[in-house]
Design a protein around this motif. Sequence first.
Motif, PDB file in Angstrom:
ATOM      1  N   ILE A   6       0.821  -1.207   0.000  1.00  0.00           N
ATOM      2  CA  ILE A   6       0.000   0.000   0.000  1.00  0.00           C
ATOM      3  C   ILE A   6       0.858   1.262   0.000  1.00  0.00           C
ATOM      4  CG2 ILE A   6      -0.308   0.193   2.516  1.00  0.00           C
ATOM      5  CD1 ILE A   6      -2.959   0.750  -0.275  1.00  0.00           C
ATOM      6  N   PRO A  36      -3.679   5.208   3.606  1.00  0.00           N
ATOM      7  CA  PRO A  36      -3.983   6.229   2.602  1.00  0.00           C
ATOM      8  C   PRO A  36      -4.919   7.303   3.156  1.00  0.00           C
ATOM      9  CG  PRO A  36      -4.019   4.091   1.587  1.00  0.00           C
ATOM     10  CD  PRO A  36      -3.873   3.853   3.062  1.00  0.00           C
ATOM     11  N   SER A  89      -4.143  -5.389   2.164  1.00  0.00           N
ATOM     12  CA  SER A  89      -5.085  -4.337   2.559  1.00  0.00           C
ATOM     13  C   SER A  89      -4.569  -3.660   3.821  1.00  0.00           C
ATOM     14  CB  SER A  89      -6.464  -4.947   2.840  1.00  0.00           C
ATOM     15  OG  SER A  89      -7.276  -3.995   3.499  1.00  0.00           O
ATOM     16  N   CYS A  90      -4.634  -2.328   3.841  1.00  0.00           N
ATOM     17  CA  CYS A  90      -4.085  -1.640   5.009  1.00  0.00           C
ATOM     18  C   CYS A  90      -5.009  -1.749   6.203  1.00  0.00           C
ATOM     19  CB  CYS A  90      -3.787  -0.174   4.687  1.00  0.00           C
ATOM     20  SG  CYS A  90      -5.188   0.933   4.928  1.00  0.00           S
ATOM     21  N   GLN A 142      -7.915   0.013   6.881  1.00  0.00           N
ATOM     22  CA  GLN A 142      -8.689   1.174   7.341  1.00  0.00           C
ATOM     23  C   GLN A 142     -10.174   1.057   7.048  1.00  0.00           C
ATOM     24  OE1 GLN A 142      -7.047   5.486   7.258  1.00  0.00           O
ATOM     25  NE2 GLN A 142      -6.435   4.538   5.356  1.00  0.00           N
ATOM     26  N   CYS A 150     -12.938  -3.153   2.377  1.00  0.00           N
ATOM     27  CA  CYS A 150     -11.693  -3.643   1.799  1.00  0.00           C
ATOM     28  C   CYS A 150     -11.041  -4.657   2.727  1.00  0.00           C
ATOM     29  CB  CYS A 150     -10.762  -2.463   1.527  1.00  0.00           C
ATOM     30  SG  CYS A 150      -9.082  -2.909   1.096  1.00  0.00           S
ATOM     31  N   THR A 196     -14.428   2.835  -0.779  1.00  0.00           N
ATOM     32  CA  THR A 196     -13.259   2.837   0.097  1.00  0.00           C
ATOM     33  C   THR A 196     -12.482   4.145  -0.024  1.00  0.00           C
ATOM     34  OG1 THR A 196     -11.928   1.816  -1.628  1.00  0.00           O
ATOM     35  CG2 THR A 196     -12.972   0.347  -0.043  1.00  0.00           C
ATOM     36  N   ILE A 197     -11.525   4.304   0.875  1.00  0.00           N
ATOM     37  CA  ILE A 197     -10.713   5.524   0.876  1.00  0.00           C
ATOM     38  C   ILE A 197      -9.807   5.586  -0.342  1.00  0.00           C
ATOM     39  CG2 ILE A 197      -8.829   6.703   2.095  1.00  0.00           C
ATOM     40  CD1 ILE A 197     -10.088   5.728   4.723  1.00  0.00           C
ATOM     41  N   CYS A 198      -9.178   4.483  -0.667  1.00  0.00           N
ATOM     42  CA  CYS A 198      -8.210   4.565  -1.762  1.00  0.00           C
ATOM     43  C   CYS A 198      -8.530   3.558  -2.867  1.00  0.00           C
ATOM     44  CB  CYS A 198      -6.778   4.363  -1.248  1.00  0.00           C
ATOM     45  SG  CYS A 198      -6.248   2.651  -1.163  1.00  0.00           S
ATOM     46  N   PHE A 213      -7.091   1.021  -3.803  1.00  0.00           N
ATOM     47  CA  PHE A 213      -6.852  -0.392  -3.515  1.00  0.00           C
ATOM     48  C   PHE A 213      -8.183  -1.151  -3.541  1.00  0.00           C
ATOM     49  CE2 PHE A 213      -6.471  -4.136  -0.938  1.00  0.00           C
ATOM     50  CZ  PHE A 213      -5.159  -4.572  -1.016  1.00  0.00           C
ATOM     51  N   GLY A 214      -9.246  -0.475  -3.131  1.00  0.00           N
ATOM     52  CA  GLY A 214     -10.567  -1.104  -3.152  1.00  0.00           C
ATOM     53  C   GLY A 214     -10.909  -1.613  -4.539  1.00  0.00           C
TER      54      GLY A 214
END
Lengths: 173, 462
Positions: free
Chosen positions: B166, B184, B359-360, B362, B366, B404-406, B408-409
């Motif tokens: 990430i 993120p 996945s981070c 958050q 995700c 999601t926030i970033c 990555f989702g």
Amino acid sequence: MQIPTDLLARIDEAISHYPVSKQSASLPLLHLWQEHFGFISDEAIEWIAAKLELEPIKVLGLVTFYPMFRRKAPGKHHIRVCRTLSCAMAGSYALKEKLSKAAGIEAEGHGHGAGGGCGGHGDPVTVSEDGKYSIEFVECLASCGTGPVCMVNDDFYEAVSDEEVTQILSKYQ
Amino acid sequence: MIFANVDREGYTPDIECYLRHGGYEDLRKATTMEPDAIVNDVKASGLRGRGGAGFPCGVKWGFIRRGGPKPTYLICNADESEPGTFKDRYIIHQDPHQLIEGMVISSFALDVHLAYIYIRGEFPEGARILERAIAEAKEKGFLGKNILGTGFDLEIYVHRGAGAYICGEETGLIESLEGKRAYPRIKPPYFPAVLGLYQCPTIVNNVETLCHVKHIVQMGGAEYAKLGRPNNTGTRILCVSGDVQRPGYFEVEVGSLTMGEVINDLCGGLKPGRKLKAIIPGGSSAKVLRADERYKVKEKAEDGSMVDKEIGIEEIRMDFDTLAAVGSMAGSGGVIVMDDTRDMVWTLNNLNEFYAHESCGQCTPCREGSLWMRKITDRILAGGGTEQDPDTLKSVADNIAGKTICAFGEACSWPTQSFVIKFREEFASRSTKPLPLPTPPEFLADRLSEEPTKALTTGSHH
Ligand SMILES: Cc1cc2nc3c(=O)[nH]c(=O)nc-3n(C[C@H](O)[C@H](O)[C@H](O)COP(=O)(O)O)c2cc1C
Ligand code: SF4
Ligand code: FES
């Protein structure tokens, strides 16, 4: 805690790279510490936190987040095998098994999770009985065209064939 | 261009060798130009980011105002961790001064005096090479105080990551560089160009993108824009891995080749007796393309009008716009080829394990969804797939993307969405177990009608 002076010098040098915020030096300090002592002890966390004027929990939070940092000693030589798709297609699961066997590391399952036979996300490393080698699966090492790839300590090996396994390990005594 | 010195006979990463091959001449030229003229050249070049999103570099740079109240930072994204991508590694290891020259020019153009190279932790040798190159460049006056006598100062430092994918996401990278977990940040408001490193304007660019800047200065933006195709300019490095005879990296003009030409001409085709099954065209997050599918694209006819055309996978042009038009993306340039011996459930499971691990954590969709998807493909692979599993997979993925926030989702849900839709039969044929009973037996319809539970009718508890 006795910190060698050359390590101290490198730590101060690293901190100087971040004129705006000392906290930015957290990762570099963890790297320097782990390179020297092998893993991040409780003492390390306290020491780094004090050095950077942070709460120790901030430093511990980094150690548990970033996969490269370890809370336990690895083997004398640490092996990383790429697990991700292109390498897996080229045989990295078999490579990890062969390396484990040649290194005298108890055969174990695949993957990172608790079902993977090792300690799960926070502790993915398995160590041989004599302490000489340890091994873990890591994700894509950005050399997917020459899979399967692995690293021993800082050295990188690509397109590793079965025959090369013992040859590679013999370099690390 | 970018890879001119990669794998070149006798070429070494030291500065002497770089200087012998015309190194830092473009920096000399840049320092004679107005900084804004460099930014305009980058705009005119049409250069799109090579890190994954393909965002126009000149537009990003255009957000920076010189002489604002806060300093501007430049970060080179050398996290190279998108599975299937292996190009920045070679620039860093074999031609580090090209990157440094690109960064000095970019910093000069953007009025940056402090820049970082965020390199993934698993490139320890790369970090040492870059540090040595930085020291050499400083010694020769290409970096540090008063660069080439212009009065312009710049420091570049190497910052090592520590194994988290990430950190390649630019706002996660910035958090990581601030010494925090790589969580993120949400955009808006945290667009790096506005609120980046230390809440100051920050430009994050990929290694390859920053190298292109050097060549844009050399050629001029308009000339550079003639390479490739309109809106898909320049060259880019394609990284091909998987089931081809000769995997590897190839620098090509963007869109000059079709998928078929890449696989057959550059990579020697498939292994003998094998048939093409699927291709992931732009790093593991890009949606998979099925070999026997027909793709609809628009093409410019002779009279300039756009006509609809149906093409096969081998005719897909390897540029940003065509790959987007066929429902995938050019992403990071990583092409993963799979032949007919590959099991699509196994393939997706491998990627799901990657995303579940990376996945981070958050965002709930995700964090939980990536793990569910892995567990479901684990189960199908182990022979325990239930009839609903393909649909469940799809619906879990659908509930991640866009929530999601970033990005990555999206990155973690696109593989599942595309594999399950395109290879439905393969997933369905291995998901045949009846659904295990989700309800305790006393709540099954027949038992309930037999003896209406008191709890339900009286509201009393046992
Ligand atoms: C999950 C995720 C991972 C990413 N990984 C990388 C990476 O490893 N390297 C990279 O250059 N960009 C990566 N990116 C893209 C960056 O966020 C960013 O768009 C890029 O560095 C901008 O540079 P460019 O415009 O030069 O491409 C990633 C994005 C996401 C969402
Ligand atoms: S989408 Fe995933 S990786 Fe991105 S911030 Fe949310 S939890 Fe983290
Ligand atoms: S998949 Fe192993 S290096 Fe990329």
